[in-house]
Design an enzyme around this catalytic site. Structure first.
Site, PDB file in Angstrom:
ATOM      1  CG  HIS A 132      -1.921   0.973   1.394  1.00  0.00           C
ATOM      2  ND1 HIS A 132      -1.676   2.280   1.736  1.00  0.00           N
ATOM      3  CD2 HIS A 132      -3.269   0.865   1.250  1.00  0.00           C
ATOM      4  CE1 HIS A 132      -2.829   2.933   1.789  1.00  0.00           C
ATOM      5  NE2 HIS A 132      -3.815   2.111   1.496  1.00  0.00           N
ATOM      6  CG  ASP A 209       0.446  -2.418   6.141  1.00  0.00           C
ATOM      7  OD1 ASP A 209      -0.508  -2.568   6.929  1.00  0.00           O
ATOM      8  OD2 ASP A 209       0.345  -1.808   5.064  1.00  0.00           O
ATOM      9  CD  GLN A 212      -6.763  -4.431   3.972  1.00  0.00           C
ATOM     10  OE1 GLN A 212      -7.723  -5.170   4.200  1.00  0.00           O
ATOM     11  NE2 GLN A 212      -6.908  -3.151   3.665  1.00  0.00           N
ATOM     12  CE  LYS A 235      -7.274  -0.294   6.043  1.00  0.00           C
ATOM     13  NZ  LYS A 235      -8.091   0.373   5.028  1.00  0.00           N
ATOM     14  CB  CYS A 373      -3.854   3.438  -1.522  1.00  0.00           C
ATOM     15  SG  CYS A 373      -4.960   4.826  -1.319  1.00  0.00           S
TER      16      CYS A 373
END
Lengths: 415, 148
Positions: A132, A209, A212, A235, A373
């Protein structure tokens, strides 16, 4: 992040859980809302909304240092939530759980407070092709500031990291690896345990990261052995504007503060300031207290259902969507990794993703269209945009059927 | 709101078979347009002769609204003077953005009026307006246009 099938005996009642989400019970363009844009932001259950409302109506004051009752209650709510959130990702202590505005701010914090003081000209930061923008641009900025170089490990046609290349690119000048646990544009679940082992064998720390990943499966930062782990509340059924940076205590201790201000200090004089202990050293200014309360309620909610059960349910939805949508003539899936989280990115012959977005919206269906993104990922596949349906615990097979039918209509409009 | 108000037949047709979808060799005016929101990219070319748009064309990729708008634009502006083209630009701006002051008589816009459905879709207005901003940049020589 693996999921095995759900035995009926322990299967949560997902239809009943759907009732917890007030926003889902509305019509859009006269059709029941099918919200399939969860990778962008998920919706909040009543339990999270109520926790935030209760805090706002009963307990709000500024935290820390206040001697009055409300300040104590707010502090207890804030630090109590931190303890539960630290437990949710199995951080060794609350000192390793720093609140940020979100994943983006968490990564910027590491770039500026960890990487920047260490990077020398010619040093390298290794990322992957599926990141991302929030896990690209902070590293570009710190490379610009230090003369270090950004190195990108390539992916294959299925959208999987090429591990041979990743290993090869882990060189003597690599100072940090920063990689997505799960790709937001492709759904790929990276082999992070293996990546961490390779990096640590060479003495290179790893930032993941996890924006997600955390909503879709059990994450144990100690078992992973990562050095930093970043994720966002919104999220994972919590409010926007709150996220977490997990960092190993030894590394956080070595790092200078990032932002200066209130709460991150122990003592201030004009000639000298002593910084606060972890985690507050990295939390300058009044934080998003109600956001933390909401995130605390979200991890309680998820913990009660069980992340393994959620992962298994979402894999059912992904398998159903994949089978259903691949029957569509002219549909090309983008991201077909062996291990995928519950999202399905695709392009459709003759219908631009932006038009898909508008047409399915007319049928009450929310999907994301565009570059997500992650422009370099789309460049890799040679397309400017995709449409992406991403699933959460409250989605249903019927919603996926409706998406498939709506896509047929989209093709008819342009036939 | 009916989807057919947005995707009218003329728009579907121009998306499927874009007119004047080609380059114009120099000497020419040209500009690139970019919509960072969706990744649409357009390149508009035009050739002027004594203040009149002798030829106009475009290339690029985008959604149906963006391609149809560009295709319709090239048809509408060929043979127009610079001043007339800028007047049409203003009227299209009014049509798409929903400020009625500049539209004037809709029938004078001809086929371009088919793009009027876009005003009901605020997220799609930029798709239709990108080519117009790009054309204006090409005409006035201000380089790259973006919708931001």
């Amino acid at each position: 992040m693996s999921a095995s099938p759900l035995p009926q005996s322990t299967r949560p009642d997902f239809a009943a859980l759907r009732e917890d989400f007030p926003i889902l019970h509305q019509q859009v363009h006269g059709k029941p809302l099918a919200y399939l844009d969860n990778a962008a932001s998920s919706q909040r259950p009543r339990q999270v909304i109520d926790a935030v409302t209760y805090y706002e109506e009963h307990d709000h004051a500024n935290i820390h240092r206040g001697v009055h009752t409300l300040s104590q209650r707010a502090t207890d709510a804030f630090e109590g939530a931190r303890k539960r959130i630290a437990g949710f990702i199995n951080a060794a202590s609350e000192r390793e759980t720093i609140f940020t505005r979100g994943t983006t701010e968490a990564i910027n914090l590491v770039a500026q407070a960890y990487a920047r003081p260490r990077l020398q000209p010619g040093d390298q930061v290794l990322i992957t092709w599926m990141e991302h923008h929030s896990n690209i641009v902070p590293w570009q900025m710190v490379c610009e500031q230090t003369g270090a170089e950004l190195v990108v490990a390539p992916i294959d046609e299925r959208g999987q990291l090429r591990m041979d290349e990743f290993e090869r690119l882990l060189g003597p000048r690599t100072r940090l690896v920063a990689a997505a646990h799960v790709s937001n544009a492709l759904g790929t679940i990276n082999p992070v345990a293996e990546m961490i082992t390779l990096a640590h064998d060479r003495g290179v720390p790893v930032l993941l990261d996890g924006a997600q990943a955390v909503p879709h499966g059990s994450v144990d930062v100690q078992a992973l052995g990562c050095d930093f782990y970043a994720f966002s509340g919104h999220k994972m059924y919590a409010p926007t504007g709150i996220g977490v940076l997990y960092g190993r205590e030894a590394l956080l201790e070595e790092m200078p503060p990032w932002q200066g201000g209130g709460d991150m200090i122990r003592m201030v004089r004009f000639d000298r300031t002593e910084y606060n202990d972890l985690p507050w050293k990295f939390e300058a200014g009044t934080p998003n207290i109600s956001g933390v309360v909401g995130l605390g309620a979200a991890v309680d909610y998820l913990g009660a259902i069980g992340m393994d059960a959620i992962a298994a349910r979402e894999q059912e939805l992904l398998a159903y969507a994949t089978e259903r949508l691949l029957q569509m003539p002219g549909l090309r899936p983008i991201g077909t990794a062996e291990h995928k989280a519950s999202l399905f990115s695709f392009v459709l012959d003759g219908v631009h993703p932006h038009d898909i977005g508008t047409i399915v919206d007319h049928d009450g269906i929310a999907v994301r269209t565009g570059h997500h993104c992650a422009m370099p990922v789309l460049d890799f596949f040679g397309i400017p945009a995709t449409a992406r349906a991403s699933f959460a615990l409250y989605n249903t097979e019927e919603e996926i059927d409706r998406l498939a039918e709506s896509l047929l209509r989209a093709r008819e409009v342009f036939a | 709101m009916d989807l057919k108000d947005l995707y009218r037949d003329v728009i579907v047709d121009h998306n499927r078979s874009p007119r004047n979808f080609r380059q114009i060799e120099p000497p020419r005016h040209d500009a690139e347009g970019f919509n960072p929101l969706c990744g649409d990219k357009l390149h508009v070319y035009l050739r002027l002769k004594e203040g009149v748009i002798e030829d106009i064309s475009f290339e690029g990729s985008g959604c149906a609204i963006s391609v149809a708008s560009a295709s319709l634009m090239t048809e509408a502006l060929k043979g127009k003077s610079e001043a007339e083209a800028l007047t049409v630009f203003e009227r299209m701006h009014g049509l798409l953005a929903g400020s009625d002051d500049n539209i004037g008589d809709l029938t004078e816009l001809g086929k371009l009026a088919a793009l009027g459905g876009v005003r009901e879709y605020p997220t799609r207005v930029k798709c239709a307006s990108l080519c117009w901003h790009t054309m204006k940049s090409a005409l006035t020589g201000t380089g790259t246009a973006t919708t931001e």
